[in-house]
Scaffold this active site. Structure first.
Site, mmCIF file in Angstrom:
data_model
loop_
_atom_site.group_PDB
_atom_site.id
_atom_site.type_symbol
_atom_site.label_atom_id
_atom_site.label_comp_id
_atom_site.label_asym_id
_atom_site.label_seq_id
_atom_site.Cartn_x
_atom_site.Cartn_y
_atom_site.Cartn_z
ATOM 1 N N SER A 49 0.787 -1.237 0.000
ATOM 2 C CA SER A 49 0.000 0.000 0.000
ATOM 3 C C SER A 49 0.818 1.286 0.000
ATOM 4 O O SER A 49 0.236 2.369 -0.040
ATOM 5 C CB SER A 49 -0.954 0.002 1.192
ATOM 6 O OG SER A 49 -2.025 -0.879 0.950
ATOM 7 N N LYS A 52 -0.068 3.766 -2.583
ATOM 8 C CA LYS A 52 -1.108 4.801 -2.441
ATOM 9 C C LYS A 52 -0.527 6.213 -2.330
ATOM 10 O O LYS A 52 -1.261 7.193 -2.486
ATOM 11 C CB LYS A 52 -2.007 4.476 -1.242
ATOM 12 C CG LYS A 52 -2.887 3.252 -1.523
ATOM 13 C CD LYS A 52 -3.574 2.730 -0.284
ATOM 14 C CE LYS A 52 -4.430 1.512 -0.640
ATOM 15 N NZ LYS A 52 -4.566 0.569 0.454
ATOM 16 N N SER A 110 -5.707 3.173 5.016
ATOM 17 C CA SER A 110 -5.227 2.529 3.796
ATOM 18 C C SER A 110 -6.373 1.882 3.015
ATOM 19 O O SER A 110 -6.268 0.758 2.531
ATOM 20 C CB SER A 110 -4.149 1.480 4.132
ATOM 21 O OG SER A 110 -3.350 1.191 3.015
#
Length: 278
Positions: A49, A52, A110
């Site tokens: 993640s 992101k 997240s």
């Protein structure tokens, strides 16, 4: 000779480089991008993640961006996180959520549902699939423009299809660039955020608070960001930044062994970097 040699003081900058468990690591002086430590710093790995960071950067780079524009949460977003067993901002189908709120939902808990909503909103095309593909294309264009030669994205959230990778050095450069945005900086240093969304019937829904997955915010003095990541392939990742005595260091650890260990690795690198900078 030995006696006089023993009396010679070690130079101030002779700080012992740390040992980290993570397979890859990098930290730099944010002021001039000078590298202070590297371990497999240019080795491509799955990023989880931490991807992101680029999702947020692409959104924030849109011309005439309205952070208060509302996005209606689609069933496709919730179906996606269920099918992937993905981390979630627990967005509710039919609710209207602002772009700003989606960015908090993306970066704190997240949320892969928030990532999907943003990709669908800011990609171009007549179908959702086309918009998502377009958005990922924008992520790769940004990477190219930043000179991230060892980075490629095939997803908007890090749940890749075998071609979602970066390196500790590239992710650090990406984070440094993203941190130039005031909005991004504000979001990634926020420990907790409560969104008030608009329901299908027009009433206000107060969402359960989103808590930042970056534990450094409460445990390492001066921490200002940035983003955690994890996954079966990625293991435990962390892109981190801190400011002490007017100096900012920024870095990345990839493929550490646990959430606790990635934080320990990051603290070691920051301690070392600050000691190097004096």
């Amino acid at each position: 000779m030995l006696a006089s040699g023993a009396l010679t003081a070690a130079p101030a900058q002779a700080v012992t480089a740390p040992t980290i468990v993570a397979k890859g690591g990098y930290v730099m002086n944010n002021a001039n991008s000078a590298g202070l430590y590297g371990k497999a710093a240019n080795t491509k790995r799955s990023t989880g993640s931490t991807t992101k960071i680029m999702t947020a950067k692409v959104v924030l780079a849109q011309s005439n961006l309205n952070l208060d524009a509302k996005v209606t949460i689609q069933k496709a977003y919730s179906d996606y996180i269920v099918s992937k067993g993905a981390s979630s901002a627990r967005l509710i189908v039919g609710d209207k959520v602002t772009v700003r709120q989606l960015l908090y939902g993306l970066m704190l808990p997240s949320g892969c549902d928030a990532a999907y909503a943003l990709a669908d909103k800011f990609g171009s095309g007549t179908t959702r699939a086309a918009r998502v593909k377009s958005f990922i294309g924008k992520m790769n264009t940004q990477a190219k423009n930043l000179g991230l030669t060892n980075t490629h994205f095939d997803s908007f959230d890090g749940i890749g299809n075998g071609a979602n990778y970066s390196t500790p050095k590239d992710l650090t450069k990406l984070a440094s660039s993203a941190m130039k945005s005031t909005t991004f900086r504000t979001i990634v240093k926020t420990k907790s955020y409560t969104a008030k969304t608009i329901t299908k019937t027009g009433s206000t829904r107060t969402m359960a608070a989103w808590t930042n997955t970056n534990t450094l915010l409460g445990s390492y003095s001066g921490t200002i960001g940035v983003k955690t990541g994890s996954g079966t392939e990625a293991k435990y990742c962390l892109v981190f930044a801190a400011t002490r005595n007017g100096k900012t260091v920024i870095g990345t650890v990839l493929a550490s062994t646990s959430a606790t260990q990635r934080a320990t690795d990051a603290k070691k690198l920051m301690n070392y970097a600050f000691a190097r900078l004096g």
